[in-house]
Design an enzyme around this catalytic site. Structure first.
Site, PDB file in Angstrom:
ATOM      1  N   LYS A  22       0.844  -1.203   0.000  1.00 38.97           N
ATOM      2  CA  LYS A  22       0.000   0.000   0.000  1.00 38.97           C
ATOM      3  C   LYS A  22       0.877   1.250   0.000  1.00 38.97           C
ATOM      4  O   LYS A  22       0.653   2.186  -0.754  1.00 38.97           O
ATOM      5  CB  LYS A  22      -0.878  -0.002   1.241  1.00 38.97           C
ATOM      6  CG  LYS A  22      -1.466   1.351   1.599  1.00 38.97           C
ATOM      7  CD  LYS A  22      -2.303   1.352   2.850  1.00 38.97           C
ATOM      8  CE  LYS A  22      -1.542   1.530   4.118  1.00 38.97           C
ATOM      9  NZ  LYS A  22      -1.182   2.906   4.475  1.00 38.97           N
ATOM     10  N   CYS A 118      -4.764  12.600  12.999  1.00 39.23           N
ATOM     11  CA  CYS A 118      -5.154  11.208  12.714  1.00 39.23           C
ATOM     12  C   CYS A 118      -5.074  10.467  14.036  1.00 39.23           C
ATOM     13  O   CYS A 118      -4.483  10.939  15.001  1.00 39.23           O
ATOM     14  CB  CYS A 118      -4.219  10.700  11.631  1.00 39.23           C
ATOM     15  SG  CYS A 118      -3.492   9.117  11.934  1.00 39.23           S
TER      16      CYS A 118
END
Ligand code: EPZ
Length: 419
Positions: A22, A118
């Site tokens: 990813k 985050c």
């Protein structure tokens, strides 16, 4: 929201193929902003973060399509005419900031939403912005957006205060079209950075030193299209290697680059696992309770922060104690409270957790909070007594391709329940 229901106690056995990385796929897609020609990327993972990045490219006017099997992504950036990354796309996937450097380099302008915080930490991109400024870009922050303008970026000497993976990637990409030489010092050495460098070189960029902490880029006027196969996902590989150990099974993890998982293999060996490498695989087996092993996360080639939560799950079942130190992010222990609900004995202060292994974890309802915490709770569920339900696994789908199917194929009792 989907959840995974796991019945613990099955020893994993068999072979599992690791998907494309990813964290190599995301900058690879962003690199397509640097050229007018098509860029074809192979060995791409079918994960949500890649889908989000494809959406962003389409939003900006590029064409992007996945092959039927999802493994090949072709981007045609010739129609790219809106160098902006809006809030509603960036907030879902902070790595969208990876288009900033390429857009400023190619179009002389970019309006990219600031990613915001985050779960695992503040994760600012100040170092990315400071570096672009040093390359001659005028940077302004207005209404939550980074507005960057530059007639043409110029090569500069960039010294990163902190090792930053996407910061290194952003500036390396930007430097490929800058006027003159850019030297990036204290650069990240992650394999994903090297993979982006390989991709950029195949587009005609002149880059040296990737994989070391000094990367040199000599700017070109134009980059051309290319075809590139991205590297396998070393974190998915490490996750499956740890799954073999925590279930005391025997798993061959294939389609890997052994050198990319050295640090994780070393810790699994120290914990008493047997790890044997082939040219592109690792066979991991564990016959008894793991020993307690201390870990401290570090930039590559140290122990990866993206494996900290998974390895902690293993340590929760160890015959002994271990100290887990997280040095990269300031809030990457949210899996701890959830592991405690499964009977784990963990005390922690700011960035250090003290884990005392228990004989058996007990299955429970738990909540995933971020991508790697999700994987940690699944590993704990595989080893726990009884049933574990991992809620909010949309986090998991961002970075693991069909994880439950791969685990099922290894003998795990796991099913996805769609709510
Ligand atoms: C990349 O994030 C990865 N994501 C992360 O993987 C990984 O955990 C991280 O690198 C560390 O290896 C992608 O590659 C898409 P950093 P990145 O910039 O680049 C601070 C996963 O699970 N920092 O290397 O965002 C930052 O706050 C994800 O797959 C600044 O202060 O991480 C952190 O403390 C999670 N200012 C440290 O540096 C900046 O401008 C390292 O962050 C940039 C970073």
């Amino acid at each position: 929201m989907d959840r995974l229901v796991i019945r613990g106690g099955c020893r994993l056995a068999g072979e599992v193929r690791v998907s494309g990385a990813k964290n190599a796929a995301l900058p690879a897609i962003a690199s397509a902003c640097l050229t007018r020609d098509p860029v074809t990327l192979r060995n791409m993972p079918s994960v949500k973060d890649v889908d989000s990045t494809i959406l962003l490219m389409k939003h900006m006017g590029a064409k992007a399509a996945r092959s039927r099997d999802g493994r090949t992504v072709t981007i045609d950036p010739s129609g790219l005419n809106r160098p902006d990354a809006p809030y509603d796309l960036v907030r879902k996937m902070r790595a969208s900031s990876l288009v900033l450097g390429p857009l400023v380099a190619r179009f002389g302008e970019a309006d990219v939403s600031l990613p915001g915080g985050c779960a695992i930490g503040a994760r600012p991109i100040n170092l990315h912005l400071k570096a672009l400024e040093a390359m001659g870009a005028e940077m302004a922050i207005e209404h939550g957006y980074v507005r960057a303008r530059a007639r043409r970026l110029r090569g500069a000497r960039i010294v990163f205060d902190t090792v930053t993976v996407t910061g290194t990637e952003n500036i390396m990409m930007a430097a490929t079209l800058a006027d003159g030489r850019t030297v990036i010092e204290n650069a990240a050495r992650e394999p994903e950075v090297c993979d982006v460098a390989d991709l950029l070189r195949s587009m005609g960029a002149r880059i040296d030193g990737d994989g070391t902490d000094v990367i040199t880029v000599d700017g070109a006027d134009v980059l051309h299209g290319t075809e590139h196969a991205i590297i396998p996902d070393r974190i998915e590989a490490g996750t499956f290697m740890t799954a073999a150990a925590i279930t005391r099974g025997r798993v061959a993890v294939t389609n890997i680059v052994p050198a990319h998982v050295d640090a994780v293999a070393a810790k699994l060996l120290a914990a008493g696992a047997d790890v044997k490498f082939g040219s592109n695989k690792a066979v991991v087996s564990m016959k008894r309770r793991p020993r307690g092993v201390d870990i401290m996360t570090q930039p590559f080639p140290g122990f990866p922060t993206d494996m900290q939560a998974q390895f902690m799950a293993l340590m929760c079942t160890a015959d002994g104690a271990s100290v887990v130190r997280e040095t990269i992010f300031e809030n990457r222990f949210m899996h701890v409270q959830e592991l405690q609900r499964m009977g784990a004995d963990i005390q922690f202060d700011v960035n250090t957790a003290f884990v005392k292994g228990v004989k058996k974890l007990s299955g429970a309802q738990v909540m995933a909070t971020d991508l790697r915490a999700s994987a940690s709770l699944i590993l704990a569920g595989l080893a726990a007594e009884g049933e574990t339900v991992v809620n909010r696994i949309y986090h998991l789908d961002r970075g693991y391709e069909h994880l439950e199917n791969k685990l099922k194929a290894l003998g795990a009792d796991v099913k996805r329940v769609r709510r």
